[in-house]
Design a protein around this motif. Structure first.
Motif, PDB file in Angstrom:
ATOM      1  N   HIS A   1       0.848  -1.187   0.000  1.00  0.00           N
ATOM      2  CA  HIS A   1       0.000   0.000   0.000  1.00  0.00           C
ATOM      3  C   HIS A   1       0.895   1.253   0.000  1.00  0.00           C
ATOM      4  CE1 HIS A   1      -2.870   2.959   1.627  1.00  0.00           C
ATOM      5  NE2 HIS A   1      -3.809   2.158   1.162  1.00  0.00           N
TER       6      HIS A   1
ATOM      7  N   ARG B   1      -0.315   3.945  13.765  1.00  0.00           N
ATOM      8  CA  ARG B   1      -1.634   4.514  13.476  1.00  0.00           C
ATOM      9  C   ARG B   1      -2.146   5.271  14.696  1.00  0.00           C
ATOM     10  NH1 ARG B   1      -5.853   0.549  10.726  1.00  0.00           N
ATOM     11  NH2 ARG B   1      -4.303   0.860   9.087  1.00  0.00           N
TER      12      ARG B   1
ATOM     13  N   ASN C   1      -9.229  12.285   8.342  1.00  0.00           N
ATOM     14  CA  ASN C   1      -9.854  10.978   8.510  1.00  0.00           C
ATOM     15  C   ASN C   1      -9.835  10.672  10.003  1.00  0.00           C
ATOM     16  OD1 ASN C   1     -11.085   8.666   7.377  1.00  0.00           O
ATOM     17  ND2 ASN C   1      -9.218   7.511   7.754  1.00  0.00           N
TER      18      ASN C   1
ATOM     19  N   PHE D   1      -5.288   7.935  11.093  1.00  0.00           N
ATOM     20  CA  PHE D   1      -4.219   8.226  10.122  1.00  0.00           C
ATOM     21  C   PHE D   1      -2.911   7.741  10.723  1.00  0.00           C
ATOM     22  CE2 PHE D   1      -2.686  12.139  12.247  1.00  0.00           C
ATOM     23  CZ  PHE D   1      -3.786  12.465  13.019  1.00  0.00           C
ATOM     24  N   HIS D   2      -1.800   8.095  10.107  1.00  0.00           N
ATOM     25  CA  HIS D   2      -0.520   7.518  10.541  1.00  0.00           C
ATOM     26  C   HIS D   2       0.517   8.597  10.833  1.00  0.00           C
ATOM     27  CE1 HIS D   2      -2.769   4.430   8.480  1.00  0.00           C
ATOM     28  NE2 HIS D   2      -2.133   3.571   9.235  1.00  0.00           N
TER      29      HIS D   2
ATOM     30  N   GLU E   1       0.294  10.403   5.845  1.00  0.00           N
ATOM     31  CA  GLU E   1      -0.617  10.702   4.734  1.00  0.00           C
ATOM     32  C   GLU E   1      -0.237  12.019   4.068  1.00  0.00           C
ATOM     33  OE1 GLU E   1      -1.479   9.352   7.515  1.00  0.00           O
ATOM     34  OE2 GLU E   1      -2.822   7.674   7.105  1.00  0.00           O
TER      35      GLU E   1
ATOM     36  N   ARG F   1      -9.034  10.443   1.826  1.00  0.00           N
ATOM     37  CA  ARG F   1      -9.911   9.258   1.854  1.00  0.00           C
ATOM     38  C   ARG F   1      -9.511   8.226   0.808  1.00  0.00           C
ATOM     39  NH1 ARG F   1     -15.148  13.067   1.939  1.00  0.00           N
ATOM     40  NH2 ARG F   1     -13.830  14.009   0.349  1.00  0.00           N
TER      41      ARG F   1
ATOM     42  N   PHE G   1      -7.914   5.001   1.947  1.00  0.00           N
ATOM     43  CA  PHE G   1      -8.636   4.014   2.740  1.00  0.00           C
ATOM     44  C   PHE G   1      -9.845   3.414   2.029  1.00  0.00           C
ATOM     45  CE2 PHE G   1      -6.870   7.395   5.528  1.00  0.00           C
ATOM     46  CZ  PHE G   1      -5.776   6.669   5.967  1.00  0.00           C
ATOM     47  N   ASN G   2     -10.067   3.810   0.768  1.00  0.00           N
ATOM     48  CA  ASN G   2     -11.234   3.302   0.048  1.00  0.00           C
ATOM     49  C   ASN G   2     -11.043   1.916  -0.550  1.00  0.00           C
ATOM     50  OD1 ASN G   2     -12.642   5.559   0.598  1.00  0.00           O
ATOM     51  ND2 ASN G   2     -12.363   6.523  -1.400  1.00  0.00           N
ATOM     52  N   ASN G   3      -9.812   1.430  -0.548  1.00  0.00           N
ATOM     53  CA  ASN G   3      -9.501   0.122  -1.142  1.00  0.00           C
ATOM     54  C   ASN G   3      -9.903   0.040  -2.617  1.00  0.00           C
ATOM     55  OD1 ASN G   3      -8.396  -0.912   1.151  1.00  0.00           O
ATOM     56  ND2 ASN G   3     -10.331  -1.753   1.910  1.00  0.00           N
TER      57      ASN G   3
ATOM     58  N   SER H   1      -4.708   2.421  -5.835  1.00  0.00           N
ATOM     59  CA  SER H   1      -3.478   1.834  -5.289  1.00  0.00           C
ATOM     60  C   SER H   1      -2.560   1.250  -6.358  1.00  0.00           C
ATOM     61  CB  SER H   1      -3.811   0.798  -4.204  1.00  0.00           C
ATOM     62  OG  SER H   1      -4.893   0.016  -4.585  1.00  0.00           O
TER      63      SER H   1
END
Ligand code: DAH
Length: 346
Positions: free
Chosen positions: A108, A198, A210, A213-214, A318, A331, A334-336, A341
């Motif tokens: 990712h 996270r 969000n 986040f990281h 992010e 966003r 995180f939407n996959n 990606s």
């Protein structure tokens, strides 16, 4: 008897010729060659013959039985070969056909960004703190108290921080800064660590925020550490990560656990400083908070602030990824959605 034998032989040869299946052959073998078979019946009669006849008829009987044996097994072999050929024909594969496409996964973009940041700090002499120093579920003690955050600080509010029902003082950490306390409680200076992970905040989700986040936390404590060291390390990080030409600036700021405190802004990549929606018209985006570790924090973990000093920083992963790859909505991470990606395969 001789004629009888020849008759048996010619019958058997005909039967063998007509045989269509393995089962037919087995029946033929039983009919002519088994213990109760026709040839054996003849052989039983040999004892009544004269020695000379016995010899002639006996060897003829053996010869016939050998010949039949051989042709039956030839035919078995033929059936076997036929079956094999038809199987090979049916199961034939074309090895020149192109293979099936197996899509390959990749890490990712947030993972690769984290890895990249971590390896830059490793090259600057920092090591990653042990996992147990960086839990996502924290007590207020680590997330706030020991970081000099006052009891009435707005960040402690349920509007900002997720409280759990495990116990009154257990929260989903709102910052990775608690890792500083874990490390300093377990290790004497010199300390030079980073702690990626996270964090969670009770935010209204939009293109820039969000509810998780990281961050990557950093801490350097030793004798004679100055604000000059802080600037030197962070500038070097920025130069390696963004390249030398990206405009950045230090701004003074406030955090309860650092004094003095600063924030670092990087010029907005979407508008190149002109001002746009992503940077709220300012032309800049904040990527990290930093400062000299507050003497109260050092004292709290039993490190003498008259002997040691240090700097700390916390950066948003992010934000750093968005600024490098011109991503204008948090966003998307995180939407996959693989269409997003997949662009980060390299
Ligand atoms: N924890 C701060 C935040 O989440 C960022 C930060 C500021 C970390 C200053 C630090 C620091 O270590 O020294 O906004």
């Amino acid at each position: 008897m001789k004629e009888q034998l020849e008759k048996i032989y010619s019958d058997a040869v005909m039967d063998i010729e007509k045989a269509l299946t393995v089962k037919d052959l087995e029946d033929i073998k039983f009919k002519y060659l088994s213990r109760k078979g026709e040839l054996n019946e003849i052989k039983k009669g040999l004892k009544d013959l004269s020695p000379d006849d016995k010899k002639v008829v006996g060897s003829l009987a053996n010869e016939i039985s050998n010949k039949l044996e051989a042709s039956i097994s030839d035919k078995f072999q033929k059936f076997y070969q036929q079956e094999l050929n038809s199987k090979l024909e049916k199961e034939k594969i074309d090895v020149t056909l192109p293979g099936k496409y197996v899509p390959q996964g990749h890490v990712h973009p947030l993972t690769s960004t984290t890895n990249e940041i971590v390896s830059i700090f490793q090259s600057l002499g920092f090591s990653v703190a042990p996992n147990e120093c960086s839990p996502e579920v924290e007590t207020e003690y680590f997330n706030f108290d020991m970081l000099n955050v006052p009891q009435d600080h707005p960040a402690r509010d349920v509007q900002d921080t997720f409280y759990t029902n495990i116990a009154k003082n257990v929260v989903l950490r709102s910052q990775t800064s608690g890792a500083q306390i874990h490390v300093m409680e377990n290790q004497k200076p010199p300390i030079r660590i980073i702690a990626p992970g996270r964090v969670y905040r009770n935010e209204n989700i939009n293109s820039r925020k969000n509810n998780f986040f990281h961050q990557i936390e950093g801490l350097y404590v030793d004798k004679d550490i100055t604000f000059g060291d802080l600037k030197g390390v962070l500038n070097e990080f920025i130069r390696i990560y963004f390249g030398a030409s990206r405009p950045t600036r230090f701004r003074n700021s406030f955090f309860p656990f650092t004094e003095p405190s600063a924030e670092v802004d990087v010029q907005c990549i979407m508008c190149e400083g002109k001002g746009c929606r992503t940077c709220s018209g300012t032309g800049w985006l904040e990527i990290l908070g930093a400062g000299m570790v507050d003497p109260n924090v050092l004292r709290g973990v039993g490190i003498d602030p008259d002997v040691y000093s240090g700097f700390a920083f916390g950066m948003g992963v992010e934000r750093l990824a968005m600024l490098k790859y011109a991503i204008d909505d948090i966003r998307l991470f995180f939407n996959n959605d693989v269409r997003f990606s997949e662009q980060f395969k390299g």
